[in-house]
Design a protein around this motif. Structure first.
Motif, PDB file in Angstrom:
ATOM      1  N   LEU A  68       0.798  -1.225   0.000  1.00 64.57           N
ATOM      2  CA  LEU A  68       0.000   0.000   0.000  1.00 64.57           C
ATOM      3  C   LEU A  68       0.828   1.272   0.000  1.00 64.57           C
ATOM      4  O   LEU A  68       0.354   2.314  -0.445  1.00 64.57           O
ATOM      5  N   PHE A  69       2.037   1.211   0.496  1.00 63.97           N
ATOM      6  CA  PHE A  69       2.807   2.432   0.659  1.00 63.97           C
ATOM      7  C   PHE A  69       4.233   2.231   0.163  1.00 63.97           C
ATOM      8  O   PHE A  69       4.867   1.229   0.448  1.00 63.97           O
ATOM      9  N   GLY A  70       4.690   3.185  -0.568  1.00 61.91           N
ATOM     10  CA  GLY A  70       6.062   3.218  -1.053  1.00 61.91           C
ATOM     11  C   GLY A  70       6.386   4.661  -1.375  1.00 61.91           C
ATOM     12  O   GLY A  70       5.558   5.558  -1.208  1.00 61.91           O
ATOM     13  N   THR A  71       7.564   4.894  -1.888  1.00 64.70           N
ATOM     14  CA  THR A  71       7.981   6.273  -2.148  1.00 64.70           C
ATOM     15  C   THR A  71       7.064   6.984  -3.132  1.00 64.70           C
ATOM     16  O   THR A  71       6.873   8.200  -3.031  1.00 64.70           O
ATOM     17  N   VAL A  74       4.053   8.682  -1.192  1.00 62.86           N
ATOM     18  CA  VAL A  74       4.276   9.702  -0.171  1.00 62.86           C
ATOM     19  C   VAL A  74       3.562  11.007  -0.529  1.00 62.86           C
ATOM     20  O   VAL A  74       2.783  11.550   0.261  1.00 62.86           O
ATOM     21  N   ASP A  75       3.819  11.515  -1.710  1.00 61.81           N
ATOM     22  CA  ASP A  75       3.242  12.784  -2.129  1.00 61.81           C
ATOM     23  C   ASP A  75       1.716  12.701  -2.228  1.00 61.81           C
ATOM     24  O   ASP A  75       1.007  13.621  -1.818  1.00 61.81           O
ATOM     25  N   LYS A  76       1.218  11.592  -2.748  1.00 62.26           N
ATOM     26  CA  LYS A  76      -0.231  11.423  -2.896  1.00 62.26           C
ATOM     27  C   LYS A  76      -0.924  11.405  -1.534  1.00 62.26           C
ATOM     28  O   LYS A  76      -1.963  12.029  -1.352  1.00 62.26           O
ATOM     29  N   CYS A  77      -0.347  10.689  -0.589  1.00 61.27           N
ATOM     30  CA  CYS A  77      -0.922  10.629   0.753  1.00 61.27           C
ATOM     31  C   CYS A  77      -0.867  11.994   1.437  1.00 61.27           C
ATOM     32  O   CYS A  77      -1.854  12.445   2.034  1.00 61.27           O
ATOM     33  N   ALA A  78       0.282  12.644   1.341  1.00 58.50           N
ATOM     34  CA  ALA A  78       0.429  13.963   1.963  1.00 58.50           C
ATOM     35  C   ALA A  78      -0.566  14.956   1.361  1.00 58.50           C
ATOM     36  O   ALA A  78      -1.201  15.729   2.090  1.00 58.50           O
ATOM     37  N   ASN A  79      -0.717  14.924   0.053  1.00 59.09           N
ATOM     38  CA  ASN A  79      -1.655  15.843  -0.593  1.00 59.09           C
ATOM     39  C   ASN A  79      -3.100  15.557  -0.196  1.00 59.09           C
ATOM     40  O   ASN A  79      -3.879  16.489   0.027  1.00 59.09           O
ATOM     41  N   ILE A  91      -7.680  13.782   9.821  1.00 57.88           N
ATOM     42  CA  ILE A  91      -7.696  12.324   9.866  1.00 57.88           C
ATOM     43  C   ILE A  91      -6.783  11.902  11.014  1.00 57.88           C
ATOM     44  O   ILE A  91      -5.633  12.336  11.087  1.00 57.88           O
ATOM     45  N   ARG A  92      -7.292  11.044  11.885  1.00 55.26           N
ATOM     46  CA  ARG A  92      -6.585  10.691  13.118  1.00 55.26           C
ATOM     47  C   ARG A  92      -5.399   9.761  12.918  1.00 55.26           C
ATOM     48  O   ARG A  92      -4.445   9.810  13.681  1.00 55.26           O
ATOM     49  N   LYS A  93      -5.454   8.897  11.920  1.00 55.94           N
ATOM     50  CA  LYS A  93      -4.399   7.885  11.769  1.00 55.94           C
ATOM     51  C   LYS A  93      -3.769   7.946  10.385  1.00 55.94           C
ATOM     52  O   LYS A  93      -4.462   7.925   9.373  1.00 55.94           O
ATOM     53  N   THR A  94      -2.450   7.987  10.350  1.00 52.42           N
ATOM     54  CA  THR A  94      -1.721   7.982   9.088  1.00 52.42           C
ATOM     55  C   THR A  94      -2.038   6.733   8.279  1.00 52.42           C
ATOM     56  O   THR A  94      -2.134   6.792   7.051  1.00 52.42           O
ATOM     57  N   ALA A  95      -2.226   5.606   8.962  1.00 50.15           N
ATOM     58  CA  ALA A  95      -2.549   4.357   8.253  1.00 50.15           C
ATOM     59  C   ALA A  95      -3.814   4.520   7.416  1.00 50.15           C
ATOM     60  O   ALA A  95      -3.897   4.015   6.293  1.00 50.15           O
ATOM     61  N   ASP A  96      -4.795   5.242   7.939  1.00 50.28           N
ATOM     62  CA  ASP A  96      -6.037   5.450   7.188  1.00 50.28           C
ATOM     63  C   ASP A  96      -5.805   6.318   5.956  1.00 50.28           C
ATOM     64  O   ASP A  96      -6.414   6.091   4.905  1.00 50.28           O
ATOM     65  N   VAL A  97      -4.924   7.285   6.063  1.00 51.75           N
ATOM     66  CA  VAL A  97      -4.568   8.124   4.909  1.00 51.75           C
ATOM     67  C   VAL A  97      -3.917   7.255   3.830  1.00 51.75           C
ATOM     68  O   VAL A  97      -4.239   7.368   2.648  1.00 51.75           O
ATOM     69  N   ILE A  98      -3.033   6.374   4.236  1.00 54.73           N
ATOM     70  CA  ILE A  98      -2.343   5.489   3.293  1.00 54.73           C
ATOM     71  C   ILE A  98      -3.344   4.561   2.609  1.00 54.73           C
ATOM     72  O   ILE A  98      -3.337   4.418   1.376  1.00 54.73           O
ATOM     73  N   ILE A  99      -4.200   3.921   3.388  1.00 53.73           N
ATOM     74  CA  ILE A  99      -5.176   2.972   2.841  1.00 53.73           C
ATOM     75  C   ILE A  99      -6.123   3.669   1.872  1.00 53.73           C
ATOM     76  O   ILE A  99      -6.343   3.200   0.751  1.00 53.73           O
ATOM     77  N   ILE A 104      -7.903   5.206  -3.698  1.00 56.52           N
ATOM     78  CA  ILE A 104      -8.244   6.281  -4.638  1.00 56.52           C
ATOM     79  C   ILE A 104      -7.356   6.175  -5.876  1.00 56.52           C
ATOM     80  O   ILE A 104      -7.846   6.222  -7.010  1.00 56.52           O
ATOM     81  N   GLU A 105      -6.059   6.021  -5.681  1.00 61.16           N
ATOM     82  CA  GLU A 105      -5.112   5.956  -6.798  1.00 61.16           C
ATOM     83  C   GLU A 105      -5.361   4.753  -7.708  1.00 61.16           C
ATOM     84  O   GLU A 105      -5.106   4.815  -8.898  1.00 61.16           O
ATOM     85  N   ASN A 106      -5.853   3.666  -7.143  1.00 62.79           N
ATOM     86  CA  ASN A 106      -6.056   2.435  -7.899  1.00 62.79           C
ATOM     87  C   ASN A 106      -7.523   2.157  -8.209  1.00 62.79           C
ATOM     88  O   ASN A 106      -7.852   1.074  -8.684  1.00 62.79           O
ATOM     89  N   ASN A 107      -8.387   3.147  -7.924  1.00 61.91           N
ATOM     90  CA  ASN A 107      -9.825   3.018  -8.174  1.00 61.91           C
ATOM     91  C   ASN A 107     -10.377   1.713  -7.587  1.00 61.91           C
ATOM     92  O   ASN A 107     -11.141   0.996  -8.230  1.00 61.91           O
ATOM     93  N   LEU A 108      -9.955   1.420  -6.379  1.00 63.21           N
ATOM     94  CA  LEU A 108     -10.302   0.183  -5.690  1.00 63.21           C
ATOM     95  C   LEU A 108     -11.286   0.492  -4.564  1.00 63.21           C
ATOM     96  O   LEU A 108     -10.976   1.295  -3.680  1.00 63.21           O
TER      97      LEU A 108
END
Length: 133
Positions: A68-71, A74-79, A91-99, A104-108
């Motif tokens: 789910l997360f790689g370099t 990073v920018d997509k999650c931060a944005n 958003i309370r948890k970084t894990a939720d931002v990553i998920i 969103i990026e993979n239309n999943l």
């Protein structure tokens, strides 16, 4: 394919009956569930009993796996996090931002019960697997 958040898996393993666990049952029967590395980590951390841990690990690792997360994320999650903060949503948890960002990026579609995903649906186009037919 759908990704299932830890919040639903926890309810599922506890034997709770709700629309999300019903949807997970359907998705497992239809072989459309995929697993994310971060979600697998969160689930496995919660098992206290070695036997339950080993059974769950074996089963969950048999699902199609995604990193789910790689370099590149990073920018997509931060944005995504920053876009929601600009709207007054934290958003309370970084894990939720990553998920959410991965989905969103993979239309999943994401199956979840955690309320932190709702702003991603409402403001950033995250697809809720509960709404999918």
């Amino acid at each position: 394919m759908i990704l299932v958040d830890t919040s639903v898996w926890i309810n599922y393993f506890k034997g709770e009956n709700c629309p999300e666990t019903d949807r997970l049952d359907w998705a497992l029967e239809n072989d459309v569930v995929v697993m994310g590395d971060l979600i697998l980590l969160e689930i496995l951390q919660g098992f206290r009993n070695d036997r339950d841990y080993n059974r769950a690990k074996k089963y969950l690792e048999s699902l199609r796996q995604f990193e789910l997360f790689g370099t590149d994320m990073v920018d997509k999650c931060a944005n995504n996090y920053r876009q929601l903060r600009k709207k007054g949503i934290t958003i309370r948890k970084t894990a939720d931002v990553i998920i959410a960002s991965f989905c969103i990026e993979n239309n999943l579609p994401l199956l979840f019960t955690d309320r932190d995903f709702v702003p991603f649906v409402q403001k950033l186009g995250l697809r809720s697997a509960l709404d999918e037919t």
